[in-house]
Design an enzyme around this catalytic site. Sequence first.
Site, PDB file in Angstrom:
ATOM      1  N   PRO A   1       0.844  -1.205   0.000  1.00 12.35           N
ATOM      2  CA  PRO A   1       0.000   0.000   0.000  1.00 12.35           C
ATOM      3  C   PRO A   1       0.873   1.246   0.000  1.00 12.35           C
ATOM      4  O   PRO A   1       1.788   1.373   0.819  1.00 12.35           O
ATOM      5  CB  PRO A   1      -0.802  -0.127   1.298  1.00 12.35           C
ATOM      6  CG  PRO A   1      -0.010  -1.063   2.155  1.00 12.35           C
ATOM      7  CD  PRO A   1       0.714  -1.992   1.236  1.00 12.35           C
TER       8      PRO A   1
ATOM      9  N   THR B   1       0.604   5.522  -0.387  1.00 14.28           N
ATOM     10  CA  THR B   1      -0.187   6.745  -0.486  1.00 14.28           C
ATOM     11  C   THR B   1       0.261   7.572  -1.681  1.00 14.28           C
ATOM     12  O   THR B   1       1.454   7.765  -1.897  1.00 14.28           O
ATOM     13  CB  THR B   1      -0.049   7.569   0.802  1.00 14.28           C
ATOM     14  OG1 THR B   1      -0.589   6.815   1.882  1.00 14.28           O
ATOM     15  CG2 THR B   1      -0.796   8.890   0.702  1.00 14.28           C
TER      16      THR B   1
ATOM     17  N   TYR C   1       0.019   6.202  12.890  1.00 14.44           N
ATOM     18  CA  TYR C   1      -1.314   6.754  12.661  1.00 14.44           C
ATOM     19  C   TYR C   1      -2.209   6.397  13.855  1.00 14.44           C
ATOM     20  O   TYR C   1      -1.740   5.880  14.854  1.00 14.44           O
ATOM     21  CB  TYR C   1      -1.870   6.255  11.335  1.00 14.44           C
ATOM     22  CG  TYR C   1      -1.082   6.774  10.140  1.00 14.44           C
ATOM     23  CD1 TYR C   1      -1.005   8.143   9.880  1.00 14.44           C
ATOM     24  CD2 TYR C   1      -0.379   5.921   9.310  1.00 14.44           C
ATOM     25  CE1 TYR C   1      -0.272   8.637   8.814  1.00 14.44           C
ATOM     26  CE2 TYR C   1       0.356   6.404   8.238  1.00 14.44           C
ATOM     27  CZ  TYR C   1       0.405   7.763   8.001  1.00 14.44           C
ATOM     28  OH  TYR C   1       1.143   8.250   6.947  1.00 14.44           O
TER      29      TYR C   1
ATOM     30  N   GLN D   1      -6.711  -1.035   1.954  1.00 11.60           N
ATOM     31  CA  GLN D   1      -6.221  -0.634   3.267  1.00 11.60           C
ATOM     32  C   GLN D   1      -7.001   0.586   3.749  1.00 11.60           C
ATOM     33  O   GLN D   1      -7.270   1.507   2.968  1.00 11.60           O
ATOM     34  CB  GLN D   1      -4.729  -0.288   3.202  1.00 11.60           C
ATOM     35  CG  GLN D   1      -4.104  -0.106   4.578  1.00 11.60           C
ATOM     36  CD  GLN D   1      -2.672   0.373   4.504  1.00 11.60           C
ATOM     37  OE1 GLN D   1      -2.411   1.504   4.118  1.00 11.60           O
ATOM     38  NE2 GLN D   1      -1.728  -0.488   4.883  1.00 11.60           N
TER      39      GLN D   1
ATOM     40  N   ALA E   1      -3.838   3.752   1.438  1.00 12.34           N
ATOM     41  CA  ALA E   1      -4.715   3.815   2.611  1.00 12.34           C
ATOM     42  C   ALA E   1      -5.884   4.761   2.350  1.00 12.34           C
ATOM     43  O   ALA E   1      -5.702   5.903   1.932  1.00 12.34           O
ATOM     44  CB  ALA E   1      -3.921   4.281   3.826  1.00 12.34           C
TER      45      ALA E   1
ATOM     46  N   HIS F   1      -5.066  -0.527   9.007  1.00 18.01           N
ATOM     47  CA  HIS F   1      -3.720   0.048   9.101  1.00 18.01           C
ATOM     48  C   HIS F   1      -3.455   0.466  10.546  1.00 18.01           C
ATOM     49  O   HIS F   1      -3.912   1.504  11.004  1.00 18.01           O
ATOM     50  CB  HIS F   1      -3.635   1.260   8.167  1.00 18.01           C
ATOM     51  CG  HIS F   1      -2.253   1.779   7.933  1.00 18.01           C
ATOM     52  ND1 HIS F   1      -1.154   1.400   8.667  1.00 18.01           N
ATOM     53  CD2 HIS F   1      -1.786   2.688   7.023  1.00 18.01           C
ATOM     54  CE1 HIS F   1      -0.080   2.040   8.227  1.00 18.01           C
ATOM     55  NE2 HIS F   1      -0.442   2.815   7.230  1.00 18.01           N
ATOM     56  N   GLY F   2      -2.697  -0.388  11.254  1.00 21.83           N
ATOM     57  CA  GLY F   2      -2.365  -0.080  12.641  1.00 21.83           C
ATOM     58  C   GLY F   2      -0.903   0.270  12.818  1.00 21.83           C
ATOM     59  O   GLY F   2      -0.369   0.143  13.925  1.00 21.83           O
ATOM     60  N   ALA F   3      -0.255   0.732  11.744  1.00 25.02           N
ATOM     61  CA  ALA F   3       1.189   0.972  11.750  1.00 25.02           C
ATOM     62  C   ALA F   3       1.509   2.457  11.569  1.00 25.02           C
ATOM     63  O   ALA F   3       0.627   3.307  11.482  1.00 25.02           O
ATOM     64  CB  ALA F   3       1.844   0.146  10.641  1.00 25.02           C
ATOM     65  N   HIS F   4       2.817   2.740  11.553  1.00 25.68           N
ATOM     66  CA  HIS F   4       3.391   4.005  11.088  1.00 25.68           C
ATOM     67  C   HIS F   4       3.003   5.234  11.895  1.00 25.68           C
ATOM     68  O   HIS F   4       3.108   6.363  11.418  1.00 25.68           O
ATOM     69  CB  HIS F   4       3.046   4.239   9.615  1.00 25.68           C
ATOM     70  CG  HIS F   4       3.574   3.167   8.714  1.00 25.68           C
ATOM     71  ND1 HIS F   4       3.221   3.060   7.398  1.00 25.68           N
ATOM     72  CD2 HIS F   4       4.432   2.135   8.956  1.00 25.68           C
ATOM     73  CE1 HIS F   4       3.829   2.015   6.857  1.00 25.68           C
ATOM     74  NE2 HIS F   4       4.572   1.438   7.801  1.00 25.68           N
TER      75      HIS F   4
END
Length: 358
Positions: free
Chosen positions: A27, A29, A183, A105, A62, A178-181
């Site tokens: 994924p 952006t 956010y 995502q 996303a 999306h539970g990463a990065h």
Amino acid sequence: MGETTNKLFSPFSLNSFTIRNRIGVAPMTRMSGDNRSIPRQDVLDFLVRRAVNGAGIVYTEAIVTDYESAQGYPGQARITNREQIDVWKSVADKIRDAGAISIMQIFHCGRIAWPDVNPACRIIAPSAITPKTENPLTNAPYPLPEEMSEFEIEHVIQGFQETARGAMAAGFDGVEIHGAHGYLISQFLSNYSNKRTDKYGGSLENRFRFAHEIIQSVRKVIPTTKILSFRLSNWGIVDMDVSLFQNSGEWLDLISMLSEQSIDALSISTYDFKENAFETNATMAELTKKASNLPLLICGKVFDRATAETALQHADVALFAKSMLLNPNLVEDLRSNAQLPCYSSEQANVAYTEAILP
């Protein structure tokens, strides 16, 4: 290196799907959405071309989960009205016709935002804490977010469910939370950004509650034959030098909690899949596998046949980002074991321009 003995080109079963190889479009952006929250046609065509050219899994960028506080960047896409669903349905159908599976995502940016891009002109987060680094798009500090009330938490969870419902209406084969990065979900999971004292803060179990409730809500609208995956990382796009989790023990506890959820796969994002995780001598994929039997997708400096095969020693699918973005012939180049470059982030910045990628 024959294809018959090569894991990268072997099929893989994920839920009810048989994926033709272990090569995925990560994924990415693009921020190309118009005032209808629909990406440019060439950005959508890019996803289809990568499926036509042989990728096994194609992730969308996303998609933000509500019309209020979810948006953090200009030009982000949504999938909650008929026009948006119809556009994305054409993409999902073409990816399927090309022999690949499609996964949408979905996410909420939380504190990684600025008010001008939110229809509601507000930023919310688990705690009223700003990132230390400046916003690279505004060259200014991030504004102080509002600490979310339980009412707002419920509202945001509903947004995830409605967006997942839109993905199913468009015919996607799966959804990834999306539970990463760094956010919003990641902000709740990490005690670096979550200083709450209610049932959503404090212990890891409490910090996990928000993710758990989102997974439960989203699963209700996704048939059991469709894929639900969860993405996780130990790094964020702000304060990038910060470890979002304290040590390998906390990471393994979190992976164990995720493995008990009604999800079909874990997608782990790293800076470099070969690096040791936390204080261990294991890579992040190797460490994660100690606490989970879920299928594992891995991303982070996977760019050629050799790195992909190495990554697949402890993972099931290799996700390619910059290499997939910049090389339309990547799958064929992998098949022939061509010498390939490891592209830089600067080279990949073309994704955020008006350039039409091959």
